[in-house]
Design a protein around this motif. Structure first.
Motif, short mmCIF file in Angstrom:
data_model
loop_
_atom_site.label_atom_id
_atom_site.label_comp_id
_atom_site.label_asym_id
_atom_site.label_seq_id
_atom_site.Cartn_x
_atom_site.Cartn_y
_atom_site.Cartn_z
N LEU A 183 0.87 -1.18 0.00
CA LEU A 183 0.00 0.00 0.00
C LEU A 183 0.90 1.23 0.00
CD1 LEU A 183 -2.76 -0.79 2.66
CD2 LEU A 183 -2.98 -0.78 0.20
N LEU A 184 0.80 2.03 -1.02
CA LEU A 184 1.59 3.26 -1.11
C LEU A 184 0.70 4.41 -0.68
CD1 LEU A 184 3.17 2.61 -4.61
CD2 LEU A 184 4.16 2.12 -2.38
N THR A 185 1.09 5.11 0.38
CA THR A 185 0.30 6.23 0.88
C THR A 185 1.21 7.44 1.05
OG1 THR A 185 0.69 5.76 3.22
CG2 THR A 185 -1.15 4.61 2.17
N GLU A 186 0.59 8.57 1.32
CA GLU A 186 1.38 9.79 1.53
C GLU A 186 2.12 9.76 2.86
OE1 GLU A 186 -2.27 12.46 3.31
OE2 GLU A 186 -1.75 12.64 1.20
N HIS A 187 1.72 8.85 3.75
CA HIS A 187 2.38 8.74 5.06
C HIS A 187 3.35 7.57 5.13
CE1 HIS A 187 -0.15 11.88 6.61
NE2 HIS A 187 -1.22 11.24 6.18
N GLY A 188 3.66 6.95 4.02
CA GLY A 188 4.62 5.86 3.99
C GLY A 188 4.06 4.65 3.27
N ASP A 189 4.91 3.65 3.13
CA ASP A 189 4.54 2.42 2.45
C ASP A 189 4.22 1.36 3.49
OD1 ASP A 189 5.22 3.84 0.21
OD2 ASP A 189 7.16 2.86 -0.05
N PHE A 190 3.14 0.64 3.26
CA PHE A 190 2.71 -0.40 4.19
C PHE A 190 2.77 -1.74 3.47
CE2 PHE A 190 0.97 3.49 5.76
CZ PHE A 190 1.04 3.39 7.13
N TYR A 191 3.37 -2.73 4.15
CA TYR A 191 3.59 -4.04 3.56
C TYR A 191 2.71 -5.07 4.26
CZ TYR A 191 7.63 -1.77 1.56
OH TYR A 191 8.44 -0.91 0.86
N PRO A 192 2.24 -6.09 3.55
CA PRO A 192 1.36 -7.10 4.17
C PRO A 192 2.12 -7.95 5.18
CG PRO A 192 1.86 -7.70 1.89
CD PRO A 192 2.45 -6.35 2.12
N VAL A 193 1.42 -8.30 6.25
CA VAL A 193 1.99 -9.19 7.27
C VAL A 193 0.99 -10.30 7.55
CG1 VAL A 193 3.47 -7.46 8.38
CG2 VAL A 193 1.12 -7.71 9.12
N LYS A 194 1.53 -11.49 7.84
CA LYS A 194 0.65 -12.61 8.16
C LYS A 194 0.24 -12.57 9.62
CE LYS A 194 2.30 -15.47 4.49
NZ LYS A 194 2.79 -16.71 4.00
N VAL A 195 1.20 -12.23 10.49
CA VAL A 195 0.91 -12.14 11.92
C VAL A 195 1.13 -10.69 12.33
CG1 VAL A 195 1.53 -12.99 14.21
CG2 VAL A 195 1.71 -14.50 12.23
N THR B 11 -4.03 -7.14 6.87
CA THR B 11 -3.26 -6.26 7.74
C THR B 11 -1.94 -5.90 7.07
OG1 THR B 11 -4.21 -7.38 9.64
CG2 THR B 11 -2.30 -6.00 10.06
N TYR B 12 -1.60 -4.61 7.15
CA TYR B 12 -0.37 -4.08 6.59
C TYR B 12 0.35 -3.30 7.68
CZ TYR B 12 -2.89 -4.97 2.28
OH TYR B 12 -3.61 -5.57 1.28
N GLU B 13 1.69 -3.36 7.66
CA GLU B 13 2.47 -2.61 8.63
C GLU B 13 3.55 -1.82 7.91
OE1 GLU B 13 3.96 -5.13 11.73
OE2 GLU B 13 1.95 -5.62 12.44
N LYS B 14 3.87 -0.68 8.53
CA LYS B 14 4.93 0.17 8.00
C LYS B 14 6.25 -0.40 8.47
CE LYS B 14 4.30 4.62 8.19
NZ LYS B 14 4.23 6.01 8.65
N LYS B 15 7.17 -0.58 7.55
CA LYS B 15 8.49 -1.11 7.91
C LYS B 15 9.39 0.05 8.27
CE LYS B 15 8.22 -5.46 5.83
NZ LYS B 15 8.82 -6.51 5.14
#
Length: 119
Positions: free
Chosen positions: A67-79, A111-115
């Protein structure tokens, strides 16, 4: 000689006129084909309703890679990790949006998290 020259000029003139007419007709036919082709491909209803429904279902059920957003990139996570509620944006609910403090995003039950990038 005079009669022969006049015959040659008339034949050449007729050749130019006939050739020009053929060229104009061919160009007009080509232009009409381009118009028809553009008209056929610009039609937004070229997909059947069943295929549209199938593609919409696939788009809604597949998880994007990032997910590319103006507040950063979010990557999918399994847990997913646990974050305070002010750092989690649930985009399934229209009321909650992304902020600069957002660490986790929930979209279509994925669910996505910012790395964190560490230099």
């Amino acid at each position: 000689m005079n009669k022969r020259l006049r015959t040659i000029i008339v034949v050449l003139g007729l050749t130019v006129v006939v050739g020009g007419g053929i060229t104009v007709i061919q160009n007009q036919t080509f232009a009409n084909e381009i118009k028809n082709e553009a008209k056929a491909t610009d039609d937004s209803d070229w997909l059947s309703p069943e295929r549209k429904k199938e593609l919409e279902h696939l788009a809604q059920s597949k998880q994007p890679h990032i997910l590319l957003t103006e507040h950063g990139d979010f990557y999918p996570v399994k847990v997913p990790n646990k974050y305070p509620s002010d750092q989690v944006a649930n985009l399934d609910n229209d009321g909650e949006g992304l902020t600069a403090k957002t660490k986790q995003v929930i979209l279509r039950n994925f669910t996505y998290e910012k790395k964190d990038i560490k230099n």
